[in-house]
Design a protein around this motif. Structure first.
Motif, mmCIF file in Angstrom:
data_model
loop_
_atom_site.group_PDB
_atom_site.id
_atom_site.type_symbol
_atom_site.label_atom_id
_atom_site.label_comp_id
_atom_site.label_asym_id
_atom_site.label_seq_id
_atom_site.Cartn_x
_atom_site.Cartn_y
_atom_site.Cartn_z
ATOM 1 N N ASP A 154 0.804 -1.217 0.000
ATOM 2 C CA ASP A 154 0.000 0.000 0.000
ATOM 3 C C ASP A 154 0.837 1.265 0.000
ATOM 4 O O ASP A 154 0.371 2.309 -0.446
ATOM 5 N N ALA A 155 2.059 1.190 0.503
ATOM 6 C CA ALA A 155 2.905 2.385 0.534
ATOM 7 C C ALA A 155 4.363 1.982 0.363
ATOM 8 O O ALA A 155 4.977 1.441 1.282
ATOM 9 N N LEU A 156 4.896 2.236 -0.830
ATOM 10 C CA LEU A 156 6.320 2.017 -1.080
ATOM 11 C C LEU A 156 7.148 3.202 -0.612
ATOM 12 O O LEU A 156 8.227 3.047 -0.067
ATOM 13 N N PHE A 157 6.632 4.397 -0.852
ATOM 14 C CA PHE A 157 7.335 5.621 -0.511
ATOM 15 C C PHE A 157 6.358 6.621 0.101
ATOM 16 O O PHE A 157 5.200 6.694 -0.301
ATOM 17 N N PHE A 158 6.844 7.397 1.065
ATOM 18 C CA PHE A 158 6.090 8.493 1.670
ATOM 19 C C PHE A 158 6.765 9.810 1.338
ATOM 20 O O PHE A 158 7.990 9.876 1.193
ATOM 21 N N SER A 159 5.970 10.868 1.243
ATOM 22 C CA SER A 159 6.537 12.206 1.195
ATOM 23 C C SER A 159 7.066 12.551 2.585
ATOM 24 O O SER A 159 6.704 11.909 3.574
ATOM 25 N N PRO A 160 7.944 13.558 2.701
ATOM 26 C CA PRO A 160 8.514 13.890 4.018
ATOM 27 C C PRO A 160 7.461 14.149 5.095
ATOM 28 O O PRO A 160 7.634 13.757 6.247
ATOM 29 N N GLU A 161 6.345 14.781 4.729
ATOM 30 C CA GLU A 161 5.302 15.058 5.724
ATOM 31 C C GLU A 161 4.266 13.940 5.809
ATOM 32 O O GLU A 161 3.316 14.012 6.583
ATOM 33 N N LYS A 162 4.447 12.883 4.998
ATOM 34 C CA LYS A 162 3.607 11.676 4.994
ATOM 35 C C LYS A 162 2.173 11.916 4.536
ATOM 36 O O LYS A 162 1.311 11.057 4.705
ATOM 37 N N SER A 163 1.884 13.067 3.970
ATOM 38 C CA SER A 163 0.540 13.298 3.446
ATOM 39 C C SER A 163 0.350 12.623 2.091
ATOM 40 O O SER A 163 -0.771 12.308 1.703
ATOM 41 N N ALA A 164 1.433 12.383 1.358
ATOM 42 C CA ALA A 164 1.373 11.709 0.060
ATOM 43 C C ALA A 164 2.182 10.428 0.136
ATOM 44 O O ALA A 164 3.248 10.388 0.760
#
Length: 434
Positions: free
Chosen positions: A278-288
């Protein structure tokens, strides 16, 4: 758009090279809803189960919690808390949370200030069970200033009083507890076979039953779908690569309710084998965050002769997600397909369905769910499906499920009629999973 098997295999290799992520996080926090309760009264223990990891979290809440009560002398009493609201199996999507609740009766031999522990967890709570008029906790206001307890350790003096503006800016809430211990296991420890099966099975595509009257005929369209995790993760919060393999199954039927015998127009059977994170990568703020699914799928209608239809395809599906502060998630998930071994019954299937399922979905937490699907074939052939769902618990009915509305127009409403165009179809019904 044409995609060869050679090009598709290249995409699979590329996706495999990208399969990696940082450490997954998740946890559960408990709190007592009451600060004061006397012996024999019922208290509410609530929990917030959050998923800050990179896969959807499957969790089965225990029907009972063992609660330890200890007075100021450390003498323990143990009792049970009971899960409220029925079943405790939940799925927690990435970057979201769910709430659970248990009820416990204060034992008759409990008196005074109690340290309350949820057995098997590092959680420590407090409850005042003294009569309210004699309670030092619930019956007496704390008319004292807020101090800086850290300054005394550094300066070797008594704790100085903090300025008023600092205290106001802190915005501390009595309803917020400490950060949860990330090492707490999120899955049921039961070795029972049924519990293991229940923990491995989860929703896949939407599940619904809709009916409507279109172009002088009444019909219904319904779908069931689930996925089954092939390997049980040793660490449910941080599964290994192999733990993300699933078997999927989806079945979609169109039912003619106007004909005398109410026949089924067609049914599609869609087994699949796929890898999904479901999540390979997160943006720094984890919103994306970016997810990925890739695998192979078969679809057929189980008929023979001229009505036989079957297709096979491999696919890769990146999922681009954005989490809004208000509690909703927007997902764009194009499913890129390459067909193989489909036989001679429908060799031109791709001319009508195309090679990409363009999917867009917006889901509010405990609220509106909107989704759209668009397919573009050749020579102007296309199809559009739009769906909306609203939780029935937020209506006067106060029941499980969702009010579901579906619109379809174009080619491929059934695999039997993949090359037949239908006009606008509106249906309304009940969705279990929108």
């Amino acid at each position: 758009m044409a995609i060869s098997l050679k090009h598709f295999s290249g995409m699979l290799l590329l996706s495999a090279a990208l399969l990696g992520s940082g450490p997954a996080l998740g946890g559960i926090t408990y709190k007592l809803e009451q600060a004061h309760a006397s012996a024999g009264e019922t208290v509410d223990i609530t929990a917030v189960l959050f998923n800050d990891g990179d896969n959807a979290l499957e969790y089965t809440a225990p029907k009972n919690l063992v609660v330890q009560w200890r007075n100021q002398n450390g003498q323990p009493i143990r009792s049970l808390a009971y899960l409220a609201g029925g079943g405790g199996s939940v799925t927690v999507p990435v970057n979201t949370f769910v709430k659970l609740a248990w009820k416990a009766v204060v034992p008759s031999t409990v008196h005074g200030l109690q340290a309350v522990n949820i057995e098997g967890t590092p959680t420590m709570l407090a409850l005042d069970t003294s009569p309210l008029d004699k309670s030092a906790i619930a019956g007496t206001a704390a008319d004292v200033p807020v101090v800086d307890a850290g300054a005394a350790r550094v300066q070797g003096q008594t704790d100085p009083v903090l300025p008023t503006n600092v205290v106001v800016a802190a915005g501390a809430s009595p309803n917020q507890g400490p950060a949860p211990n990330n090492s707490v296991a999120m899955a049921s420890s039961s070795s029972d076979g049924f519990d293991r099966f229940r923990n491995a099975i989860s929703p896949y595509e939407p599940i619904y039953f809709d009916a409507g009257r279109n172009h002088g005929r009444t019909d219904a369209r319904f779908q069931i779908s689930f996925k089954y995790r092939l390997f049980q993760p040793k660490d449910p919060i941080n599964p290994d690569f192999i733990d993300n393999f699933y078997l999927g199954y989806t079945q979609t039927s169109l039912w003619d309710l106007s004909a005398e015998s109410h026949p089924f127009v067609d049914t599609s059977f869609k087994p699949s084998l796929f890898w999904r994170k479901d999540a390979l990568f997160f943006s720094p703020e984890k919103s994306a965050f970016l997810g990925l699914a890739t695998g192979v799928e078969h679809e057929s209608n189980g008929k023979d002769g001229d009505d036989s239809r079957a297709i096979n395809f491999g696919y890769i599906q990146p999922e681009f997600n954005y989490r809004f502060d208000g509690g909703g998630t927007l997902t764009f998930a194009p499913k890129i397909k390459a067909y193989f071994g489909s036989g001679d019954k429908n060799p031109d299937y791709a001319d009508y369905a195309g090679h990409v399922d363009w999917k867009l979905r917006f889901a509010q937490d405990n609220g509106l769910v909107l989704s759209g699907l668009y397919r573009q074939g050749t020579a102007g052939r296309n199809s559009t499906q739009i769906e909306a769902a609203w939780p029935l618990r937020r209506t006067f009915l106060n029941m499980n499920g969702y009010l579901h509305v579906q619109y379809f127009k174009g080619y491929g409403e059934t695999i039997l009629g993949y090359n037949q165009k239908v006009g606008s179809q509106f249906r309304v019904g009940l969705a279990l999973i929108p």
